[in-house]
Structure formats: C-alpha cells, structure tokens
Design a protein around this motif. Sequence first.
Motif, PDB file in Angstrom:
ATOM      1  N   CYS A 196     -15.819   7.839  -1.469  1.00  0.00           N
ATOM      2  CA  CYS A 196     -16.194   7.009  -2.617  1.00  0.00           C
ATOM      3  C   CYS A 196     -15.908   5.541  -2.341  1.00  0.00           C
ATOM      4  O   CYS A 196     -15.071   5.201  -1.497  1.00  0.00           O
ATOM      5  N   LEU A 197     -16.598   4.682  -3.083  1.00  0.00           N
ATOM      6  CA  LEU A 197     -16.359   3.245  -2.978  1.00  0.00           C
ATOM      7  C   LEU A 197     -15.045   2.848  -3.633  1.00  0.00           C
ATOM      8  O   LEU A 197     -14.471   1.805  -3.316  1.00  0.00           O
ATOM      9  N   ALA A 198     -14.563   3.637  -4.585  1.00  0.00           N
ATOM     10  CA  ALA A 198     -13.306   3.349  -5.287  1.00  0.00           C
ATOM     11  C   ALA A 198     -12.657   4.667  -5.671  1.00  0.00           C
ATOM     12  O   ALA A 198     -13.338   5.685  -5.841  1.00  0.00           O
ATOM     13  N   PRO A 227       6.764   6.766 -11.896  1.00  0.00           N
ATOM     14  CA  PRO A 227       5.563   6.219 -11.258  1.00  0.00           C
ATOM     15  C   PRO A 227       5.846   5.130 -10.223  1.00  0.00           C
ATOM     16  O   PRO A 227       5.266   5.141  -9.139  1.00  0.00           O
ATOM     17  N   GLN A 228       6.724   4.186 -10.548  1.00  0.00           N
ATOM     18  CA  GLN A 228       6.965   3.092  -9.611  1.00  0.00           C
ATOM     19  C   GLN A 228       7.569   3.583  -8.295  1.00  0.00           C
ATOM     20  O   GLN A 228       7.347   2.978  -7.244  1.00  0.00           O
ATOM     21  N   GLN A 229       8.298   4.687  -8.332  1.00  0.00           N
ATOM     22  CA  GLN A 229       8.847   5.246  -7.096  1.00  0.00           C
ATOM     23  C   GLN A 229       7.738   5.835  -6.236  1.00  0.00           C
ATOM     24  O   GLN A 229       7.692   5.605  -5.023  1.00  0.00           O
ATOM     25  N   VAL A 230       6.829   6.576  -6.830  1.00  0.00           N
ATOM     26  CA  VAL A 230       5.779   7.194  -6.020  1.00  0.00           C
ATOM     27  C   VAL A 230       4.787   6.155  -5.524  1.00  0.00           C
ATOM     28  O   VAL A 230       4.146   6.360  -4.487  1.00  0.00           O
ATOM     29  N   TYR A 231       4.641   5.040  -6.218  1.00  0.00           N
ATOM     30  CA  TYR A 231       3.711   4.006  -5.771  1.00  0.00           C
ATOM     31  C   TYR A 231       4.170   3.330  -4.479  1.00  0.00           C
ATOM     32  O   TYR A 231       3.406   2.566  -3.869  1.00  0.00           O
ATOM     33  N   GLN A 232       5.404   3.592  -4.053  1.00  0.00           N
ATOM     34  CA  GLN A 232       5.864   3.067  -2.765  1.00  0.00           C
ATOM     35  C   GLN A 232       5.152   3.750  -1.603  1.00  0.00           C
ATOM     36  O   GLN A 232       5.139   3.239  -0.479  1.00  0.00           O
ATOM     37  N   ASP A 233       4.571   4.899  -1.858  1.00  0.00           N
ATOM     38  CA  ASP A 233       3.831   5.648  -0.844  1.00  0.00           C
ATOM     39  C   ASP A 233       2.525   4.916  -0.529  1.00  0.00           C
ATOM     40  O   ASP A 233       1.790   4.516  -1.440  1.00  0.00           O
ATOM     41  N   ALA A 234       2.223   4.769   0.753  1.00  0.00           N
ATOM     42  CA  ALA A 234       1.016   4.060   1.169  1.00  0.00           C
ATOM     43  C   ALA A 234      -0.249   4.734   0.668  1.00  0.00           C
ATOM     44  O   ALA A 234      -1.314   4.095   0.613  1.00  0.00           O
ATOM     45  N   ASP A 270      -2.071   2.761  -1.983  1.00  0.00           N
ATOM     46  CA  ASP A 270      -2.483   1.375  -1.740  1.00  0.00           C
ATOM     47  C   ASP A 270      -3.902   1.095  -2.205  1.00  0.00           C
ATOM     48  O   ASP A 270      -4.202  -0.007  -2.669  1.00  0.00           O
ATOM     49  N   ALA A 271      -4.793   2.073  -2.069  1.00  0.00           N
ATOM     50  CA  ALA A 271      -6.196   1.861  -2.419  1.00  0.00           C
ATOM     51  C   ALA A 271      -6.589   2.566  -3.714  1.00  0.00           C
ATOM     52  O   ALA A 271      -7.771   2.683  -4.027  1.00  0.00           O
ATOM     53  N   ILE A 272      -5.596   3.023  -4.467  1.00  0.00           N
ATOM     54  CA  ILE A 272      -5.856   3.779  -5.688  1.00  0.00           C
ATOM     55  C   ILE A 272      -5.553   2.925  -6.919  1.00  0.00           C
ATOM     56  O   ILE A 272      -4.520   2.248  -6.971  1.00  0.00           O
ATOM     57  N   THR A 273      -6.442   2.971  -7.898  1.00  0.00           N
ATOM     58  CA  THR A 273      -6.186   2.349  -9.194  1.00  0.00           C
ATOM     59  C   THR A 273      -5.754   3.429 -10.174  1.00  0.00           C
ATOM     60  O   THR A 273      -6.357   4.495 -10.228  1.00  0.00           O
ATOM     61  N   VAL A 274      -4.693   3.146 -10.931  1.00  0.00           N
ATOM     62  CA  VAL A 274      -4.219   4.091 -11.944  1.00  0.00           C
ATOM     63  C   VAL A 274      -4.367   3.451 -13.317  1.00  0.00           C
ATOM     64  O   VAL A 274      -3.754   2.414 -13.599  1.00  0.00           O
ATOM     65  N   HIS A 334      -5.632  -3.065  -8.671  1.00  0.00           N
ATOM     66  CA  HIS A 334      -6.451  -4.162  -9.173  1.00  0.00           C
ATOM     67  C   HIS A 334      -7.286  -3.715 -10.365  1.00  0.00           C
ATOM     68  O   HIS A 334      -7.977  -2.697 -10.326  1.00  0.00           O
ATOM     69  N   GLY A 335      -7.224  -4.485 -11.452  1.00  0.00           N
ATOM     70  CA  GLY A 335      -8.044  -4.215 -12.620  1.00  0.00           C
ATOM     71  C   GLY A 335      -7.599  -3.044 -13.468  1.00  0.00           C
ATOM     72  O   GLY A 335      -8.332  -2.613 -14.362  1.00  0.00           O
ATOM     73  N   SER A 336      -6.389  -2.521 -13.223  1.00  0.00           N
ATOM     74  CA  SER A 336      -5.920  -1.368 -13.995  1.00  0.00           C
ATOM     75  C   SER A 336      -5.732  -1.750 -15.467  1.00  0.00           C
ATOM     76  O   SER A 336      -5.426  -2.891 -15.798  1.00  0.00           O
ATOM     77  N   PHE A 337      -5.909  -0.777 -16.353  1.00  0.00           N
ATOM     78  CA  PHE A 337      -5.799  -1.031 -17.793  1.00  0.00           C
ATOM     79  C   PHE A 337      -5.425   0.263 -18.504  1.00  0.00           C
ATOM     80  O   PHE A 337      -5.457   1.349 -17.918  1.00  0.00           O
ATOM     81  N   MET A 338      -5.096   0.146 -19.776  1.00  0.00           N
ATOM     82  CA  MET A 338      -4.815   1.329 -20.584  1.00  0.00           C
ATOM     83  C   MET A 338      -5.537   1.216 -21.916  1.00  0.00           C
ATOM     84  O   MET A 338      -5.823   0.126 -22.404  1.00  0.00           O
ATOM     85  N   ILE A 339      -5.828   2.376 -22.474  1.00  0.00           N
ATOM     86  CA  ILE A 339      -6.408   2.490 -23.807  1.00  0.00           C
ATOM     87  C   ILE A 339      -5.420   3.296 -24.649  1.00  0.00           C
ATOM     88  O   ILE A 339      -4.850   4.283 -24.171  1.00  0.00           O
ATOM     89  N   VAL A 340      -5.219   2.882 -25.891  1.00  0.00           N
ATOM     90  CA  VAL A 340      -4.267   3.559 -26.766  1.00  0.00           C
ATOM     91  C   VAL A 340      -5.010   4.386 -27.806  1.00  0.00           C
ATOM     92  O   VAL A 340      -5.893   3.882 -28.507  1.00  0.00           O
ATOM     93  N   ALA A 341      -4.656   5.675 -27.886  1.00  0.00           N
ATOM     94  CA  ALA A 341      -5.152   6.551 -28.946  1.00  0.00           C
ATOM     95  C   ALA A 341      -4.098   6.629 -30.041  1.00  0.00           C
ATOM     96  O   ALA A 341      -2.916   6.855 -29.754  1.00  0.00           O
ATOM     97  N   GLU A 342      -4.497   6.437 -31.266  1.00  0.00           N
ATOM     98  CA  GLU A 342      -3.562   6.505 -32.386  1.00  0.00           C
ATOM     99  C   GLU A 342      -3.339   7.969 -32.769  1.00  0.00           C
ATOM    100  O   GLU A 342      -3.785   8.441 -33.816  1.00  0.00           O
TER     101      GLU A 342
END
Length: 205
Positions: A109-111, A128-135, A138-142, A171-179
């Motif tokens: 995939c392109l992304a 999450p911040q601990q697992v993001y140390q894994d290379a 690097d190319a994944i957006t969450v 890059h460009g990561s965001f969140m949406i909130v459900a009430e």
Amino acid sequence: MVLGLDISSSVDRAEDALQRGGVASALLDERVQEAFFASGLPVALAVFEWSGRYNQEVLMDWRLIHDQSDLAVAAETISNSRRSYAEFPTAMGDALRFAAQMLNRSPRCLAQTIDIAGDGESNEGEGPQQVYQDAAFDAITVNGLVVANAADFQTPARLTQFYREEVLHGHGSFMIVAEGFNDYARAMRDKLERELAVTVVGALP
C-alpha cells in the motif's frame, strides 16, 4: 487500513453491539463509500478486536475494496461477527503490536494506517508510547476513535487527553470523539471519510 475494536471488560454486550453495528453502518454510508473510491485505487481493509495482552482476534482478514459489493461483504462480516472475550483489561500496546503485525502481511500500500477505538486508557502491558519505539511503527499512522466515558466529562478530559498525548502517532494523525457508544456510528463515518479523503496538493482555477 486496519480497524481495532475494543472488547475489554468495560464494554458491555449492548455497547459491543453498537460498536459492530456502527462499523457496518459506516461502511455502507454513501459519503464513506465515495471516500473509499475517490483515489481510483483499491483500499486494503482488515478488522480485529482486542482487549487483554493475549486477546486479539481477527474479525475480517485483509480484503481489497474495489467496489460497493466489497464494502457490503465487509459490513456484513463485521455485523455478523461475535465477541471472543468479555472479561479482560485494556492492553492497548499489545493491540497496536498485533495491528502492526497484520500490516506487515497486508497487500502493498501507499500508506499504512491503524485505527484504534476504545473507551478507556491502557491498563495492562506496555503503553502505546513504549511500543512506538519499535521501528515497525516508523511508517505507520495511528488514528483514534475515542468513546467518551465519565472521566471525559471532567476537566481535563482524561481519556481524550490520553489519546492525544499517548496514542496518536505519525504524520497527520487525528482522533474523533464519540459521545458514548450511541454516537459510535457517526464518529466512525466521520473518521473514515477524513482518513480516505484525497489530499489536494495544488490546483489551478
């Protein structure tokens, strides 16, 4: 794109049904379908559920979405799926690692995007911040779909703050909130439409 659905012990049976129905409803939404096909390229989609450290199950393995019939099959698969666990805590780090492993065997995939939905903070295993140390990340957006809970109506909004500071990645990561889970379908529709929208780099009149 891989979607992760929260089935930890804080999610009851009715809420889980709203979650699965919300995903299915979003995939059939006209605006979401337009976004899926906007680029002219197929989107690879997979869905899994997660809770404790060792409790992740694939609900729909990788499927290339070429047309509306593919989305209809995906929606039916999720709508008819049944919860695997109901009694485990919220091990988000392990869920993210599981999602990264799924992406590792996805079509090229392109992304690469992980959508992690939940109604609580990580409370077991690595965060999450601990697992993001894994290379591998690097190319994944969450991105996140936050199901607001009682703590989120306090000041500061605890759960959304956790997602903003600990979960969003790339890059460009965001969140949406459900009430709450009653708002899950709307939040999923908005998130998928935003994620799949084609970015306009430049244009002339």
